[in-house]
Design an enzyme around this catalytic site. Structure first.
Site, PDB file in Angstrom:
ATOM      1  N   LYS A 135      -8.281 -17.669   2.542  1.00 58.51           N
ATOM      2  CA  LYS A 135      -7.160 -18.644   3.080  1.00 58.51           C
ATOM      3  C   LYS A 135      -7.776 -19.735   4.153  1.00 58.51           C
ATOM      4  O   LYS A 135      -7.692 -20.668   3.937  1.00 58.51           O
ATOM      5  CB  LYS A 135      -6.087 -18.003   3.590  1.00 58.51           C
ATOM      6  CG  LYS A 135      -5.060 -16.967   2.495  1.00 58.51           C
ATOM      7  CD  LYS A 135      -4.103 -16.607   3.153  1.00 58.51           C
ATOM      8  CE  LYS A 135      -4.000 -15.333   4.066  1.00 58.51           C
ATOM      9  NZ  LYS A 135      -4.876 -14.157   3.830  1.00 58.51           N
ATOM     10  N   ARG A 159       4.341 -14.094   5.738  1.00 55.39           N
ATOM     11  CA  ARG A 159       3.952 -12.682   5.224  1.00 55.39           C
ATOM     12  C   ARG A 159       4.872 -11.420   5.162  1.00 55.39           C
ATOM     13  O   ARG A 159       4.384 -10.483   4.892  1.00 55.39           O
ATOM     14  CB  ARG A 159       2.704 -12.165   6.241  1.00 55.39           C
ATOM     15  CG  ARG A 159       1.655 -13.026   6.602  1.00 55.39           C
ATOM     16  CD  ARG A 159       0.648 -12.369   7.246  1.00 55.39           C
ATOM     17  NE  ARG A 159      -0.510 -13.715   7.913  1.00 55.39           N
ATOM     18  CZ  ARG A 159      -1.585 -13.028   7.862  1.00 55.39           C
ATOM     19  NH1 ARG A 159      -1.959 -11.921   7.918  1.00 55.39           N
ATOM     20  NH2 ARG A 159      -2.444 -14.328   8.179  1.00 55.39           N
ATOM     21  N   ARG A 171     -18.225 -11.243   7.638  1.00 58.91           N
ATOM     22  CA  ARG A 171     -17.833 -12.417   8.162  1.00 58.91           C
ATOM     23  C   ARG A 171     -17.802 -12.762   9.705  1.00 58.91           C
ATOM     24  O   ARG A 171     -17.582 -11.644  10.156  1.00 58.91           O
ATOM     25  CB  ARG A 171     -16.220 -12.256   7.846  1.00 58.91           C
ATOM     26  CG  ARG A 171     -15.176 -13.570   8.347  1.00 58.91           C
ATOM     27  CD  ARG A 171     -14.028 -13.639   7.745  1.00 58.91           C
ATOM     28  NE  ARG A 171     -12.775 -12.696   8.155  1.00 58.91           N
ATOM     29  CZ  ARG A 171     -11.632 -13.000   7.858  1.00 58.91           C
ATOM     30  NH1 ARG A 171     -11.258 -13.811   7.053  1.00 58.91           N
ATOM     31  NH2 ARG A 171     -10.609 -12.370   8.571  1.00 58.91           N
ATOM     32  N   ARG A 221     -14.499 -10.751  14.426  1.00 60.93           N
ATOM     33  CA  ARG A 221     -13.323 -10.615  14.820  1.00 60.93           C
ATOM     34  C   ARG A 221     -13.113  -9.121  14.853  1.00 60.93           C
ATOM     35  O   ARG A 221     -13.477  -8.345  13.768  1.00 60.93           O
ATOM     36  CB  ARG A 221     -12.335 -11.010  13.557  1.00 60.93           C
ATOM     37  CG  ARG A 221     -11.937 -12.471  13.852  1.00 60.93           C
ATOM     38  CD  ARG A 221     -11.170 -13.103  12.510  1.00 60.93           C
ATOM     39  NE  ARG A 221      -9.952 -12.382  12.256  1.00 60.93           N
ATOM     40  CZ  ARG A 221      -9.022 -13.043  11.293  1.00 60.93           C
ATOM     41  NH1 ARG A 221      -9.271 -14.089  10.801  1.00 60.93           N
ATOM     42  NH2 ARG A 221      -7.987 -12.120  11.189  1.00 60.93           N
ATOM     43  N   ARG A 260      -4.942  -3.450   7.442  1.00 66.07           N
ATOM     44  CA  ARG A 260      -4.373  -4.714   7.135  1.00 66.07           C
ATOM     45  C   ARG A 260      -4.224  -4.747   5.571  1.00 66.07           C
ATOM     46  O   ARG A 260      -3.166  -5.455   4.938  1.00 66.07           O
ATOM     47  CB  ARG A 260      -5.420  -5.976   7.317  1.00 66.07           C
ATOM     48  CG  ARG A 260      -5.375  -6.187   9.059  1.00 66.07           C
ATOM     49  CD  ARG A 260      -6.724  -6.944   9.536  1.00 66.07           C
ATOM     50  NE  ARG A 260      -6.725  -8.261   9.000  1.00 66.07           N
ATOM     51  CZ  ARG A 260      -7.821  -9.196   8.861  1.00 66.07           C
ATOM     52  NH1 ARG A 260      -8.843  -8.802   9.429  1.00 66.07           N
ATOM     53  NH2 ARG A 260      -7.740 -10.339   8.519  1.00 66.07           N
TER      54      ARG A 260
HETATM   55  P1  AMP Z   1      -5.068 -14.120   9.932  1.00 70.61           P
HETATM   56  O1  AMP Z   1      -6.032 -15.063  10.872  1.00 70.61           O
HETATM   57  O2  AMP Z   1      -4.117 -14.938   9.150  1.00 70.61           O
HETATM   58  O3  AMP Z   1      -6.004 -13.103   9.202  1.00 70.61           O
HETATM   59  O4  AMP Z   1      -4.340 -13.438  11.244  1.00 70.61           O
HETATM   60  C1  AMP Z   1      -4.822 -12.622  11.911  1.00 70.61           C
HETATM   61  C2  AMP Z   1      -3.374 -11.689  12.555  1.00 70.61           C
HETATM   62  O5  AMP Z   1      -2.701 -12.423  13.370  1.00 70.61           O
HETATM   63  C3  AMP Z   1      -2.893 -10.771  11.362  1.00 70.61           C
HETATM   64  O6  AMP Z   1      -3.848  -9.650  11.034  1.00 70.61           O
HETATM   65  C4  AMP Z   1      -1.679 -10.657  12.480  1.00 70.61           C
HETATM   66  O7  AMP Z   1      -1.851  -9.589  13.269  1.00 70.61           O
HETATM   67  C5  AMP Z   1      -1.330 -11.763  12.937  1.00 70.61           C
HETATM   68  N1  AMP Z   1      -0.689 -12.939  12.430  1.00 70.61           N
HETATM   69  C6  AMP Z   1      -1.019 -14.136  11.515  1.00 70.61           C
HETATM   70  N2  AMP Z   1       0.040 -14.646  10.966  1.00 70.61           N
HETATM   71  C7  AMP Z   1       0.990 -13.758  11.012  1.00 70.61           C
HETATM   72  C8  AMP Z   1       2.334 -13.733  10.179  1.00 70.61           C
HETATM   73  N3  AMP Z   1       2.598 -14.694   9.423  1.00 70.61           N
HETATM   74  N4  AMP Z   1       3.107 -12.721  10.522  1.00 70.61           N
HETATM   75  C9  AMP Z   1       2.758 -11.781  11.241  1.00 70.61           C
HETATM   76  N5  AMP Z   1       1.424 -11.613  11.683  1.00 70.61           N
HETATM   77  C10 AMP Z   1       0.580 -12.593  11.635  1.00 70.61           C
END
Ligand code: AMP
Length: 211
Positions: free
Chosen positions: A13, A88, A127, A156, A167
């Site tokens: 994404k 999500r 990554r 990360r 996750r």
């Molecule tokens: P990402 O960078 O999109 O993988 O997001 C990293 C982390 O941020 C996720 O594993 C969640 O802990 C939190 N997060 C990001 N977007 C959301 C969302 N829409 N709802 C809930 N948690 C989120």
């Protein structure tokens, strides 16, 4: 155009969002990036979100809905936006629909990047992400410079194997059902094979959006 980009962690994404956004001439919005920036700055939002993120759990809907409403009303998103990982859970999908409706807008399409779990584990283990602009890279080392902004590449914390496993579990339990919600809602849903080169996947997405 207002597009939700949907997919498992590691589906690409964060890599695809800027490319799709550039083709459509709109900006991207990624809640993960908003949250990581808040954690780095140590703001109240960051302090609230950090423990959830480190474990690979979802940040509470109330927090995400607040970010959604604040961000979407900004003028830079008025012409449209590619929403990366912003929706999500089902309450978030409902919140997004309502937030857009209150601005006289609606979701034009949901793009789901489809990928098997073994490919995800492979991608996550190699990554890194820029600590400054958040661009993700595959196969680049911690400490190298970001091609985009010259920032330093980091790993990360939630890409460690335990957090990745969590996750994926969280995705199956809370995020996958959102796709059915969108199917019922009647919004255009483009399901795209996300295995392949970055450019090939972008082309597949753009073709799916044109259909
Ligand atoms: P990402 O960078 O999109 O993988 O997001 C990293 C982390 O941020 C996720 O594993 C969640 O802990 C939190 N997060 C990001 N977007 C959301 C969302 N829409 N709802 C809930 N948690 C989120």
């Amino acid at each position: 155009m207002n597009i939700v980009l949907f997919g498992k962690p590691g589906a690409g994404k964060g890599t695809q969002a800027p490319k799709i956004a550039e083709s459509l001439g709109v900006p991207t919005l990624a809640t993960g990036n908003v949250l990581r920036a808040a954690v780095q700055k140590g703001t109240p939002l960051g302090l609230e979100a950090k423990a959830f993120m480190d474990r690979g759990d979802l940040v509470p809907d109330s927090v995400i809905l607040g970010i959604m409403r604040d961000e979407l009303s900004k003028p830079e998103y008025a012409r449209g936006v590619v929403l990366d990982g912003v929706v999500r859970t089902i309450p978030q999908a409902e919140g997004m629909r309502d937030a857009l409706a209150s601005l006289g807008r609606k979701l034009d399409a949901v793009v789901s990047l489809d990928i098997p779990n073994d490919e995800i584990v492979k991608r996550m283990s190699s990554r890194t992400v820029c600590g400054t602009c958040q661009t993700p890279f595959t196969g680049r080392n911690v400490g190298e410079r970001c091609d985009n902004c010259g920032g330093t590449l980091q790993r990360r914390k939630d890409d460690e194997p335990d957090a990745v496993r969590n996750r994926l579990k969280v995705y199956d339990a809370q995020t996958a059902p959102v796709l059915d919600w969108y199917r019922r809602d009647g919004v255009k849903l483009a399901e795209v094979d996300a295995v392949g080169s970055v450019d090939d996947v972008t082309s597949r997405v753009m073709r799916a959006l044109e259909r």
